[in-house]
Design an enzyme around this catalytic site. Structure first.
Site, mmCIF file in Angstrom:
data_model
loop_
_atom_site.group_PDB
_atom_site.id
_atom_site.type_symbol
_atom_site.label_atom_id
_atom_site.label_comp_id
_atom_site.label_asym_id
_atom_site.label_seq_id
_atom_site.Cartn_x
_atom_site.Cartn_y
_atom_site.Cartn_z
ATOM 1 N N HIS A 37 0.843 -1.208 0.000
ATOM 2 C CA HIS A 37 0.000 0.000 0.000
ATOM 3 C C HIS A 37 0.877 1.256 0.000
ATOM 4 O O HIS A 37 0.599 2.220 -0.713
ATOM 5 C CB HIS A 37 -0.866 0.057 1.266
ATOM 6 C CG HIS A 37 -1.885 -1.037 1.391
ATOM 7 N ND1 HIS A 37 -1.805 -2.025 2.342
ATOM 8 C CD2 HIS A 37 -3.023 -1.276 0.685
ATOM 9 C CE1 HIS A 37 -2.854 -2.824 2.239
ATOM 10 N NE2 HIS A 37 -3.603 -2.407 1.240
ATOM 11 N N GLN A 153 -9.550 -6.047 -10.560
ATOM 12 C CA GLN A 153 -10.086 -4.809 -9.973
ATOM 13 C C GLN A 153 -9.582 -3.598 -10.760
ATOM 14 O O GLN A 153 -10.340 -2.677 -11.070
ATOM 15 C CB GLN A 153 -9.650 -4.714 -8.513
ATOM 16 C CG GLN A 153 -9.920 -3.376 -7.869
ATOM 17 C CD GLN A 153 -9.646 -3.397 -6.385
ATOM 18 O OE1 GLN A 153 -10.453 -3.880 -5.621
ATOM 19 N NE2 GLN A 153 -8.503 -2.887 -5.973
ATOM 20 N N ARG A 187 -4.228 -9.992 4.152
ATOM 21 C CA ARG A 187 -4.686 -11.297 4.643
ATOM 22 C C ARG A 187 -3.523 -12.222 5.038
ATOM 23 O O ARG A 187 -3.747 -13.242 5.681
ATOM 24 C CB ARG A 187 -5.540 -11.996 3.588
ATOM 25 C CG ARG A 187 -6.884 -11.310 3.339
ATOM 26 C CD ARG A 187 -7.718 -12.078 2.338
ATOM 27 N NE ARG A 187 -9.059 -11.531 2.203
ATOM 28 C CZ ARG A 187 -9.386 -10.536 1.373
ATOM 29 N NH1 ARG A 187 -8.478 -10.000 0.590
ATOM 30 N NH2 ARG A 187 -10.627 -10.098 1.310
HETATM 31 P P1 AMP Z 1 -6.778 -3.173 -0.330
HETATM 32 O O1 AMP Z 1 -6.519 -2.466 0.956
HETATM 33 O O2 AMP Z 1 -6.459 -4.622 -0.291
HETATM 34 O O3 AMP Z 1 -8.151 -2.873 -0.892
HETATM 35 O O4 AMP Z 1 -5.754 -2.566 -1.382
HETATM 36 C C1 AMP Z 1 -5.713 -1.185 -1.635
HETATM 37 C C2 AMP Z 1 -4.853 -0.963 -2.854
HETATM 38 O O5 AMP Z 1 -3.536 -1.458 -2.610
HETATM 39 C C3 AMP Z 1 -5.381 -1.705 -4.094
HETATM 40 O O6 AMP Z 1 -5.211 -0.882 -5.231
HETATM 41 C C4 AMP Z 1 -4.487 -2.914 -4.143
HETATM 42 O O7 AMP Z 1 -4.341 -3.445 -5.445
HETATM 43 C C5 AMP Z 1 -3.175 -2.333 -3.652
HETATM 44 N N1 AMP Z 1 -2.298 -3.398 -3.152
HETATM 45 C C6 AMP Z 1 -2.615 -4.358 -2.247
HETATM 46 N N2 AMP Z 1 -1.562 -5.187 -2.085
HETATM 47 C C7 AMP Z 1 -0.582 -4.757 -2.918
HETATM 48 C C8 AMP Z 1 0.727 -5.201 -3.227
HETATM 49 N N3 AMP Z 1 1.263 -6.286 -2.652
HETATM 50 N N4 AMP Z 1 1.451 -4.507 -4.129
HETATM 51 C C9 AMP Z 1 0.931 -3.407 -4.749
HETATM 52 N N5 AMP Z 1 -0.312 -2.936 -4.494
HETATM 53 C C10 AMP Z 1 -1.050 -3.604 -3.602
#
Ligand code: AMP
Length: 280
Positions: A37, A153, A187
């Protein structure tokens, strides 16, 4: 860093910057922030005058109540990380702030939200589209940042922005990984020690698929990779598919599309992990 809980506070804060011609970057998240993030925040800081972020565990994108209940929530820690990263504004609304009325919006993405994740998580992408569209209206950013980790997504958000002609540049950011290759995910903290040890096999297997690009039948490559992951004790592949990276539809052969991607969802115990790798 400003921490706000209401829509009106966001407008007051950002309107002043907008009026002064400053560019606004926006990173939507569900919190439990990790370096993946933060890499989006860092990219936004490079591209914009102001970087803003939201932390909202969006109930309407969870098709599994158990997953929603157990989703990690670490707000105090998240706020410290965002401050350190140089974020200017974070929006942490309650559910009633985002959804004061019952949600009725329905988006039409054709087949894009029905394949891969969509097949196993009905309604998930409509829930994502609802929250992202509402957040876009609240922040009205110049650029918004999304991870390639959640590739489908990203395609949905690109399509939404295109369909509605929103004047927002969608910036795709690379998947941030642990040293052993496991894609960072909120997760991951729920993985048992044994499953955490084996989880890097997912990315290893995707790389093996990439090495076999152009050789043999696509269905055989998919089947071999699926079997390899299913052979790990406690692992169960929900899907592993090689698809057209633009349409996310299956392809009959390696040369049918301009770009191919392999996408997978795997249960490691009761934790559902997703990952993908662009083949070319
Ligand atoms: P989330 O909190 O899981 O909804 O993710 C928020 C944003 O962070 C989304 O655009 C995800 O694709 C991105 N994201 C989550 N994990 C990663 C990662 N390992 N590398 C790059 N972006 C990520």
């Amino acid at each position: 860093m400003r921490i706000v809980k209401t829509v009106s506070e966001i407008s007051t804060f950002l309107n002043e910057f907008r009026a002064n011609g400053k560019s606004i970057g926006f990173v939507p998240t569900m919190g439990a922030l990790h370096p993946g993030h933060i890499s989006l925040i860092t990219q936004s800081k490079l591209d914009n005058d102001i970087t803003s972020c939201s932390i909202f565990v969006n109930p309407i994108q969870f098709n599994n109540p158990n997953d929603l209940e157990h989703y990690p929530r670490t707000l105090d820690d998240d706020i410290l990380k965002l401050k350190d990263a140089g974020c200017s504004l974070v929006f942490c609304p309650d559910v009633t702030e985002m959804y004061p009325e019952p949600v009725t919006e329905k988006y039409d993405f054709g087949h894009l939200d029905k394949v891969l994740e969509g097949e196993f998580r009905p309604g998930h992408f409509n829930g994502v589209a609802v929250v992202v569209h509402r957040l876009f209206k609240i922040f009205n950013p110049h650029r918004a940042y999304f991870g390639l980790k959640d590739y489908q997504q990203l395609r949905i958000i690109q399509t939404l922005t295109h369909q509605l002609q929103l004047p927002i540049q969608i910036v795709a950011c690379p998947t941030y990984r642990e040293n052993d290759g496991l894609a960072m995910s909120s997760r991951n903290v729920r993985l048992s020690e044994a499953n955490r040890k084996m989880a890097p096999m997912i990315f290893k297997t995707l790389n093996e698929v990439k090495n076999r690009t152009g050789y043999g039948e696509i269905s055989e490559v998919e089947a071999h990779a699926t079997k390899q992951l299913n052979n790990i004790v406690g692992f169960k592949v929900e899907y592993l598919k090689i698809v057209d990276a633009e349409t996310l539809l299956p392809v009959a052969n390696w040369t049918q599309a301009g770009s191919l991607i392999v996408c997978t969802a795997v249960f490691a115990g009761n934790v559902r992990l997703i990952d993908n790798l662009i083949l070319f």
